[in-house]
Every structure is written in structure tokens, then in C-alpha cells.
Design a protein around this motif. Structure first.
Motif, PDB file in Angstrom:
ATOM      1  N   MET A   1       0.840  -1.162   0.000  1.00  0.00           N
ATOM      2  CA  MET A   1       0.000   0.000   0.000  1.00  0.00           C
ATOM      3  C   MET A   1       0.897   1.241   0.000  1.00  0.00           C
ATOM      4  N   LEU A   2       0.529   2.214  -0.823  1.00  0.00           N
ATOM      5  CA  LEU A   2       1.209   3.506  -0.851  1.00  0.00           C
ATOM      6  C   LEU A   2       0.246   4.555  -0.308  1.00  0.00           C
ATOM      7  N   THR A   3       0.748   5.444   0.509  1.00  0.00           N
ATOM      8  CA  THR A   3      -0.095   6.472   1.109  1.00  0.00           C
ATOM      9  C   THR A   3       0.600   7.819   1.013  1.00  0.00           C
ATOM     10  N   LYS A   4      -0.160   8.842   0.668  1.00  0.00           N
ATOM     11  CA  LYS A   4       0.346  10.207   0.701  1.00  0.00           C
ATOM     12  C   LYS A   4      -0.612  11.023   1.542  1.00  0.00           C
ATOM     13  N   VAL A   5      -0.071  11.788   2.472  1.00  0.00           N
ATOM     14  CA  VAL A   5      -0.865  12.649   3.332  1.00  0.00           C
ATOM     15  C   VAL A   5      -0.487  14.090   3.010  1.00  0.00           C
ATOM     16  N   ILE A   6      -1.506  14.914   2.779  1.00  0.00           N
ATOM     17  CA  ILE A   6      -1.296  16.330   2.512  1.00  0.00           C
ATOM     18  C   ILE A   6      -2.052  17.106   3.587  1.00  0.00           C
ATOM     19  N   VAL A   7      -1.335  17.942   4.307  1.00  0.00           N
ATOM     20  CA  VAL A   7      -1.963  18.769   5.332  1.00  0.00           C
ATOM     21  C   VAL A   7      -2.265  20.115   4.694  1.00  0.00           C
ATOM     22  N   GLY A   8      -3.548  20.391   4.522  1.00  0.00           N
ATOM     23  CA  GLY A   8      -3.985  21.652   3.946  1.00  0.00           C
ATOM     24  C   GLY A   8      -4.330  22.651   5.035  1.00  0.00           C
ATOM     25  N   ASN A   9      -4.788  23.827   4.624  1.00  0.00           N
ATOM     26  CA  ASN A   9      -5.177  24.851   5.584  1.00  0.00           C
ATOM     27  C   ASN A   9      -6.445  24.481   6.336  1.00  0.00           C
ATOM     28  N   ASP A  10      -7.367  23.808   5.674  1.00  0.00           N
ATOM     29  CA  ASP A  10      -8.664  23.506   6.272  1.00  0.00           C
ATOM     30  C   ASP A  10      -8.844  22.038   6.627  1.00  0.00           C
ATOM     31  N   SER A  11      -8.112  21.153   5.983  1.00  0.00           N
ATOM     32  CA  SER A  11      -8.307  19.709   6.167  1.00  0.00           C
ATOM     33  C   SER A  11      -6.998  18.973   5.930  1.00  0.00           C
ATOM     34  N   THR A  12      -7.012  17.704   6.278  1.00  0.00           N
ATOM     35  CA  THR A  12      -5.926  16.792   5.964  1.00  0.00           C
ATOM     36  C   THR A  12      -6.455  15.810   4.926  1.00  0.00           C
ATOM     37  N   TYR A  13      -5.685  15.588   3.879  1.00  0.00           N
ATOM     38  CA  TYR A  13      -6.111  14.767   2.757  1.00  0.00           C
ATOM     39  C   TYR A  13      -5.230  13.528   2.667  1.00  0.00           C
ATOM     40  N   PHE A  14      -5.857  12.391   2.421  1.00  0.00           N
ATOM     41  CA  PHE A  14      -5.149  11.124   2.282  1.00  0.00           C
ATOM     42  C   PHE A  14      -5.402  10.578   0.887  1.00  0.00           C
ATOM     43  N   THR A  15      -4.337  10.199   0.202  1.00  0.00           N
ATOM     44  CA  THR A  15      -4.438   9.518  -1.080  1.00  0.00           C
ATOM     45  C   THR A  15      -3.784   8.154  -0.891  1.00  0.00           C
ATOM     46  N   ILE A  16      -4.534   7.107  -1.195  1.00  0.00           N
ATOM     47  CA  ILE A  16      -4.065   5.748  -0.929  1.00  0.00           C
ATOM     48  C   ILE A  16      -4.187   4.909  -2.201  1.00  0.00           C
ATOM     49  N   LYS A  17      -3.149   4.167  -2.499  1.00  0.00           N
ATOM     50  CA  LYS A  17      -3.183   3.171  -3.578  1.00  0.00           C
ATOM     51  C   LYS A  17      -2.861   1.838  -2.931  1.00  0.00           C
ATOM     52  N   SER A  18      -3.751   0.892  -3.078  1.00  0.00           N
ATOM     53  CA  SER A  18      -3.491  -0.440  -2.515  1.00  0.00           C
ATOM     54  C   SER A  18      -3.764  -1.486  -3.578  1.00  0.00           C
ATOM     55  N   TRP A  19      -3.163  -2.632  -3.389  1.00  0.00           N
ATOM     56  CA  TRP A  19      -3.318  -3.753  -4.305  1.00  0.00           C
ATOM     57  C   TRP A  19      -3.839  -4.955  -3.531  1.00  0.00           C
ATOM     58  N   ARG A  20      -4.581  -5.817  -4.201  1.00  0.00           N
ATOM     59  CA  ARG A  20      -5.103  -7.033  -3.578  1.00  0.00           C
ATOM     60  C   ARG A  20      -4.189  -8.232  -3.785  1.00  0.00           C
TER      61      ARG A  20
END
Length: 51
Positions: free
Chosen positions: A1-20
Motif C-alpha cells: 500500500m502507498l499512502t500520501k498525506v497532505i496537510v492543507g489549511n482547512d483539512s488533511t487529505y489522504f491519497t491511498i493506492k493499494s493492491w489485492r
């Protein structure tokens, strides 16, 4: 699984790529490159305008 976390001014954003199933290094490299280009845009901040 690959994960990227971006901390914005109003929220925290998670982008995840996973494989089965097992994944090759070429797929990991491809998706790592893609995630490195993921950004949060904010029209209120100069330099972060949405495309």
C-alpha cells in the motif's frame, strides 16, 4: 500500500493506492511517481490556484 498525506489549511487529505495481490517494482515506481504529483489546490492562496 502507498499512502500520501497532505496537510492543507482547512483539512488533511489522504491519497491511498493499494493492491489485492502481489505487486511488482514497476507498479510501485509508477504509482509513486503519480502520488508525487498529487497536490491540493486552493484558489484563496496565490501559487496554489486550481488548474
Amino acid at each position: 500500500m502507498l499512502t500520501k498525506v497532505i496537510v492543507g489549511n482547512d483539512s488533511t487529505y489522504f491519497t491511498i493506492k493499494s493492491w489485492r495481490s502481489n505487486v511488482g517494482e514497476a507498479d510501485i515506481a509508477k504509482w509513486s511517481a503519480y502520488l508525487s504529483r498529487v497536490k491540493v489546490c486552493d484558489s484563496r492562496i496565490e501559487g496554489r490556484k486550481c488548474p
